[in-house]
Design a protein around this motif. Structure first.
Motif, short mmCIF file in Angstrom:
data_model
loop_
_atom_site.label_atom_id
_atom_site.label_comp_id
_atom_site.label_asym_id
_atom_site.label_seq_id
_atom_site.Cartn_x
_atom_site.Cartn_y
_atom_site.Cartn_z
N GLY A 89 0.79 -1.22 0.00
CA GLY A 89 0.00 0.00 0.00
C GLY A 89 0.82 1.27 0.00
N LEU A 90 2.11 1.17 -0.34
CA LEU A 90 2.97 2.36 -0.39
C LEU A 90 2.71 3.18 -1.65
N ILE A 91 2.24 2.52 -2.69
CA ILE A 91 1.80 3.19 -3.91
C ILE A 91 0.50 2.54 -4.35
N GLU A 92 -0.21 3.23 -5.24
CA GLU A 92 -1.44 2.71 -5.81
C GLU A 92 -1.27 2.61 -7.32
N GLN A 93 -2.19 1.95 -7.97
CA GLN A 93 -2.12 1.79 -9.42
C GLN A 93 -2.11 3.16 -10.11
N ARG A 94 -2.76 4.16 -9.50
CA ARG A 94 -2.81 5.49 -10.12
C ARG A 94 -1.41 6.10 -10.22
N HIS A 95 -0.52 5.80 -9.28
CA HIS A 95 0.83 6.33 -9.37
C HIS A 95 1.56 5.73 -10.57
N ILE A 96 1.38 4.45 -10.80
CA ILE A 96 1.99 3.79 -11.96
C ILE A 96 1.41 4.35 -13.25
N ASP A 97 0.10 4.49 -13.28
CA ASP A 97 -0.55 4.97 -14.50
C ASP A 97 -0.14 6.40 -14.83
N THR A 98 -0.03 7.24 -13.81
CA THR A 98 0.37 8.63 -14.05
C THR A 98 1.76 8.70 -14.67
N ALA A 99 2.68 7.91 -14.11
CA ALA A 99 4.05 7.90 -14.65
C ALA A 99 4.06 7.36 -16.07
N LEU A 100 3.37 6.27 -16.31
CA LEU A 100 3.38 5.65 -17.63
C LEU A 100 2.71 6.54 -18.66
N LEU A 101 1.69 7.26 -18.27
CA LEU A 101 1.01 8.15 -19.21
C LEU A 101 2.00 9.21 -19.73
N ARG A 102 2.86 9.70 -18.86
CA ARG A 102 3.86 10.67 -19.31
C ARG A 102 4.86 10.02 -20.26
N LEU A 103 5.29 8.79 -19.94
CA LEU A 103 6.23 8.09 -20.82
C LEU A 103 5.60 7.79 -22.17
N LEU A 104 4.37 7.37 -22.18
CA LEU A 104 3.71 7.08 -23.45
C LEU A 104 3.48 8.35 -24.26
N GLY A 105 3.18 9.44 -23.58
CA GLY A 105 3.03 10.71 -24.28
C GLY A 105 4.30 11.12 -25.00
N MET A 106 5.44 10.89 -24.36
CA MET A 106 6.71 11.19 -25.02
C MET A 106 6.88 10.31 -26.26
N ARG A 107 6.53 9.06 -26.18
CA ARG A 107 6.67 8.17 -27.33
C ARG A 107 5.72 8.56 -28.46
N VAL A 108 4.52 9.06 -28.09
CA VAL A 108 3.60 9.55 -29.12
C VAL A 108 4.24 10.73 -29.85
N ARG A 109 4.83 11.67 -29.09
CA ARG A 109 5.43 12.85 -29.72
C ARG A 109 6.60 12.48 -30.61
N LEU A 110 7.27 11.39 -30.32
CA LEU A 110 8.37 10.92 -31.17
C LEU A 110 7.86 10.24 -32.44
N GLY A 111 6.55 10.08 -32.57
CA GLY A 111 5.98 9.47 -33.78
C GLY A 111 6.05 7.97 -33.79
N GLU A 112 6.36 7.37 -32.65
CA GLU A 112 6.54 5.92 -32.61
C GLU A 112 5.29 5.16 -33.01
N PHE A 113 4.14 5.68 -32.67
CA PHE A 113 2.89 4.96 -32.92
C PHE A 113 2.18 5.43 -34.19
N ASP A 114 2.78 6.39 -34.92
CA ASP A 114 2.21 6.81 -36.20
C ASP A 114 2.39 5.68 -37.22
N PRO A 115 1.44 5.49 -38.10
CA PRO A 115 1.55 4.38 -39.08
C PRO A 115 2.83 4.44 -39.90
N ASP A 116 3.30 5.65 -40.23
CA ASP A 116 4.51 5.77 -41.04
C ASP A 116 5.75 6.08 -40.22
N GLY A 117 5.61 6.02 -38.87
CA GLY A 117 6.75 6.32 -38.01
C GLY A 117 6.98 7.79 -37.79
#
Length: 1009
Positions: A293-321
């Motif tokens: 109970g030192l962390i909750e799932q929301r702490h993990i999700d908040t951190a991962l959302l920022r990491l995934l946002g960075m990967r979106v901005r890098l175009g990683e998930f765009d169909p053409d890269g």
């Protein structure tokens, strides 16, 4: 629906929506696994593996051959953010080209370093841009804009700023705490980060190893209360390598690793760099934290959302890269990149001094530089034929040394070279040290057999090469010895690039196998200690005469050498070391003097090896030039007054005598692949030097405070506060032409949000050749301090803006320099908790350095008047003192807040709080929050109202340093006074003072402290 059709792959959707869609499709375990530096692939969704972290400080590092630009401190010397933008773009394009061949090359770029060069003994001085926060911010903004690219939505790379926060020492770097008062924090440390973050080209930050005010940087509450308030971008925080383990490990800040990592995640760390590519230990600790109970799932999700946002901005998930997947965006070792590396190296060279040489007691009248066409040059010194790299360099594709540059220059008639190393032989009771397979002749000229005997492809760590042995005298081998200072010695078999340094491999045997000293643990450095003196003894230098008997100790292992039957090696545990005698065969000073005597001019190239005596994990201990190199310039000067000293180094030196005796001095950071060509072009006048010092060059070690004293105001450090005469001031740099600064005008100054200081000045090239000038705009508060009275200490002057521009001979140009008023004139006001521009008179100055002001305008600023501290309603935080003495700031608790404690419990610590409003009439009642641990000495707090009297408060012992107690007392008041009072808090013993609240009979309710 296939994975290619899922919403997170649709570039028409908002980035945040796409990141949230992908997050929602991941299982809890997949989410957790992506918090490690090496995030695994999710094949069912077609999501590739991802690695945070690619070093690219001055070119792509650690991934093989790449274009190598000058060190960061050299880029700082250019004072040219547009040039840095071009370099950042080149590095980003080169990174993409390398990634197309090697997917290990990452696009989350851990660069640049924006830590301020507060103290010149910092081992990583080479990594920063400047001691000034605004110059650093401007240059970092340029570099990150280049790395990011100019596409409105997609990023070429995702730059991460290093290292948050107040990181400027290597000594005990993972356990030492730096005490950073609020003014130092807000006026000095934070602006270097804030500028590039607000510019929108930064993906996040990396916390530093050290603690600030007693709390690990990886748990810094400022990540949320400051950093993430500066931009709407979801900034990513990547931990430094191994730092998550340090929280419960070396720092012992939390009782176990699950608690430590949980605290880091709650504080805002998103990506954990630990245990190399093995994410297992990190994920296990985070799973345990979830279960407890030192962390909750929301702490993990908040951190991962920022990491995934960075990967979106890098175009990683765009169909053409994304747009940067286009091969047209990739470039590697192009003619343009090579030309840019040369231009950067030229722009970074600083001409420190240029006077006529003194012959027969008189100057010849013409400055020493540039060198006349047709000159016969002696090029000498330990770095004359070196192109040094540092820990964050790529592998050289091209190499240019000062010797190469001058030999190749068409304006030089001839070049004589003398390295200036001492040639020595080692002997012991069993014989003489030999290098199997190498030449045994007494000389080591360029044509010696070394190049054939030692394969140029050999690297350190090879165990299939024959080790050094001991044999008869006729087999003895000359070794080139360099004393880098502080007893650090290297020994090389053979001359120049053909030679190989003695190095210790994993099997403990000594071989001539290294091209250069290097590696995380440098295996090519030794010390020579007098017999029986032990490893802490004063080492033997390379001075006159033979040295011996001595122990040769290998620094990498800490063990002495033994001459064993299998070869020279480090001693085993308890093994008796072998005494050696160092026999000097030839002195480098004599070689240098011989080369210098017959030359029209002498160029002595001195400096440091970036892997020795000042690098990551190792601070310097002195500003002095190593004695061996000091002897070399003196030997040249003794026979030839036309001697130029070039310092090629990662940091400043206190070369006071050289600056007084030699006609010309230059400094360049290690300039990358084009360093030698650039230096030759400047020396010969093809390029007029225009680099400017990005940090103060102090005259001696006595000018420096303790390395861990981060209070630049109290310690009077950097050009902002140092009252002494520097050897060379911040911003200094000479030219082969001259410039005038005329008719400065200041536009009306409006204080408030969006207010701008705008200054126009005419810059004139008053010389007879083209050149570049760096126009520097400074501000200075004039006495008596306006509405604030004497008030808090203000900078002697502070850089507000700058401009590097090129002017032809006789050309003039009217330019405008602008800066936000709040940054140019503001100071941190603890009463308001923000920057405030005090009303009063200011000098707006234009000059060529911080000590060379050419024109000034005095202005009256209608700023904000000082206001009393609202102690009666808001309380008083201990850290917010206007002045302090003997105080160290520490953590109030493990999550947030600061407290104050005596730096030395035997000496009282004092904190002064000016103009405190304690309420209406009557004696005020104050409640002080403080503690002393049960095992500590008894302590007390003295509260003194200036001009009225004082009260003593004994401090009851608490269970630990966070067990704060509240003690109440009545304060005396000045007779007949109801206005604000100055309050002094004096701490005696091991007391931790956190806050003061005011209430009771003076009319105010106690506020939150």
């Amino acid at each position: 629906m296939t994975s290619e059709q899922l919403p997170f792959r649709d570039p028409r959707r908002e980035d945040g929506e796409r990141a949230a869609d992908l997050l929602g499709r991941l299982t809890p375990e997949e989410r957790l696994s992506m918090l490690h530096q090496f995030a695994p692939a999710v094949e069912r969704l077609g999501v590739a593996a991802f690695r945070t972290g690619q070093e690219a400080l001055h070119g792509v590092a650690w991934m093989g051959p790449a274009t190598v630009f000058p060190q960061a401190v050299g880029l700082g010397a250019t004072w040219d953010e547009e040039l840095l933008r071009e370099i950042g773009e080149a590095v980003g394009r080169e990174l993409l080209a390398m990634r197309s061949r090697d997917p290990r090359v990452g696009r989350n770029v851990w660069s640049p370093t924006v830590n301020l060069l507060r103290h010149p003994l910092w081992g990583r001085n080479e990594e920063g841009y400047s001691e000034d926060p605004r110059l650093t911010a401007a240059l970092a903004t340029g570099y990150t804009r280049g790395l990011r690219g100019d596409h409105p939505d997609r990023w070429r790379t995702a730059p991460i700023l290093k290292h948050w926060l107040a990181h400027n020492h290597e000594t005990d770097r993972d356990t030492a705490s730096t005490s950073v008062p609020p003014r130092t924090l807000h006026e000095y440390e934070l602006p270097a980060f804030r500028g590039p973050v607000r510019a929108g080209a930064v993906a996040g930050v990396m916390p530093a190893y050290n603690l600030v005010n007693g709390r690990p940087n990886h748990l810094s509450p400022l990540l949320e209360t400051e950093l993430r308030t500066w931009t709407d971008l979801p900034l990513v925080v990547c931990s430094d390598a191994g730092a998550p383990t340090n929280i419960a490990g070396s720092e012992a800040y939390h009782p176990d690793h699950a608690s430590g990592l949980a605290a880091a995640l709650r504080a805002g760390v998103d990506s954990f760099t630990d245990h190399g590519e093995d994410g297992g230990p990190t994920l296990e600790r985070l799973r345990e934290a979830l279960e407890r109970g030192l962390i909750e799932q929301r702490h993990i999700d908040t951190a991962l959302l920022r990491l995934l946002g960075m990967r979106v901005r890098l175009g990683e998930f765009d169909p053409d890269g994304g747009p940067f997947a286009d091969p047209a965006e990739h470039a590697f070792d192009t003619p343009a990149h090579r030309a840019l590396a040369l231009r950067a190296a030229e722009a970074a060279i600083v001409l420190l001094r240029n006077e006529p040489p003194v012959t027969d007691g008189e100057g010849a009248g013409t400055p020493m530089l540039p060198l006349p066409a047709g000159s016969r040059i002696a090029v000498v010194g330990l770095l004359a034929d070196e192109c040094k790299l540092d820990w964050y360099s790529g592998t050289l594709l091209h190499r240019s040394t000062p010797l190469d540059g001058l030999r190749d220059h068409p304006g030089i008639a001839s070049v004589t070279y003398a390295e200036g190393t001492d040639r020595v032989r080692l002997r012991c009771a069993d014989g003489w040290v030999t290098v199997p397979g190498a030449s045994t002749g007494p000389t080591d000229g360029p044509e010696a057999a070394d190049a054939g005997a030692l394969d140029p492809a050999l690297l350190r760590g090879r165990t299939d090469l024959p080790p050094l042995a001991v044999g008869p005298r006729e087999g003895a081998r000359d070794l080139h010895l360099v004393d880098w200072g502080g007893g650090a010695l290297t020994l090389r078999a053979g001359s120049g690039a053909a030679g190989r340094y003695l190095s210790v491999a994993e099997d403990g045997l000594v071989r001539a196998s290294a091209r250069q000293p290097g590696g995380w643990v440098v295996q090519e450095v030794f010390t020579a200690e007098p017999i029986g003196a032990g490893p802490d003894a004063e080492p033997v230098g390379a001075g006159p005469g033979d040295a011996g008997p001595v122990l040769l100790r290998h620094r990498g292992t800490g063990r002495p050498l033994v001459a064993a039957p299998e070869g020279l090696r480090v001693a085993g545990e308890g093994e008796e070391p072998t005494p050696f005698t160092v026999e000097v065969v030839a002195r480098g000073t004599e070689e240098v003097a011989a080369a210098a005597a017959g030359a029209d001019a002498v160029v002595v190239v001195a400096g440091n090896d970036p892997h020795i005596n000042g690098r990551e994990t190792e601070d310097r201990v002195t500003l002095a030039l190593p004695e061996q190199q000091d002897r070399l310039w003196r030997a040249a000067r003794a026979v030839n007054p036309r001697t130029v000293l070039v310092l090629s180094s990662s940091y400043p030196y206190a070369v006071t005598e050289a600056a007084a005796e030699l006609p010309a001095l230059l400094w360049t950071a290690h300039g990358g692949q084009a360093a030698g060509t650039a230096l030759a072009r400047v020396l010969c006048g093809d390029v007029s030097p225009a680099g400017r010092l990005p940090q103060t060059w102090y005259a001696s070690d006595a000018d420096l405070p303790d390395l861990l004293d981060y209070d630049v105001i109290g310690s009077r450090l950097t050009y902002l506060y140092h009252p002494g005469e520097p050897l060379f001031p911040f911003g200094h740099g000479l030219s082969y032409t001259s410039f005038g600064h005329r008719e400065p005008t200041v536009a009306p100054i409006a204080v408030g949000a969006g207010g701008t200081l705008r200054v126009e000045v005419t810059v004139v090239n008053t010389g007879d050749r083209a050149g570049e000038e760096v126009v520097q705009l400074y501000t200075r508060a004039l006495p008596p301090g306006g509405d604030d009275g004497p008030g808090p200490a203000r900078p002697l002057r502070a850089l507000a803006a700058h401009r590097r521009l090129r002017l032809e001979a006789g050309e003039s140009r009217r330019i405008a320099l602008e800066a936000p008023v709040e940054e140019a004139l503001g100071l941190w006001d603890p009463a308001r908790g923000r920057l405030r521009v005090p009303a009063g008179r200011y000098a707006v100055e234009v000059g060529a350095s911080s000590r060379d002001i050419r024109a000034a305008v005095e202005v009256e600023v209608v700023g904000e008047p000082a206001a009393p501290r609202p102690v009666v309603t808001a309380g008083l935080a201990a850290a917010d003192a206007d002045a302090s003495e003997g105080v160290e700031l520490v953590d109030r608790d493990r999550e947030s807040g600061d407290a104050a404690t005596p730096r030395d419990p035997a000496t009282p610590a004092r904190l002064l709080y000016r103009a405190c409003d304690l309420g209406a009439a009557g004696a005020p009642t104050v409640t002080v929050t403080l503690t002393v641990t049960a095992e500590g000495e008894p302590g007390r707090v003295e509260l003194r109202v200036v001009g009225a009297g004082s009260v003593d408060l004994p401090v009851p012992a608490g269970a630990d340093r966070y067990d704060h107690r509240r003690v109440t007392a009545e304060l005396p008041l000045p007779e007949g006074g109801d206005g604000p009072v100055d309050l002094e808090v004096i701490l005696h013993g091991r007391v931790r003072f956190a806050a003061l609240e005011c209430g009771g009979t003076r009319g105010g309710a106690a506020g939150a402290a």
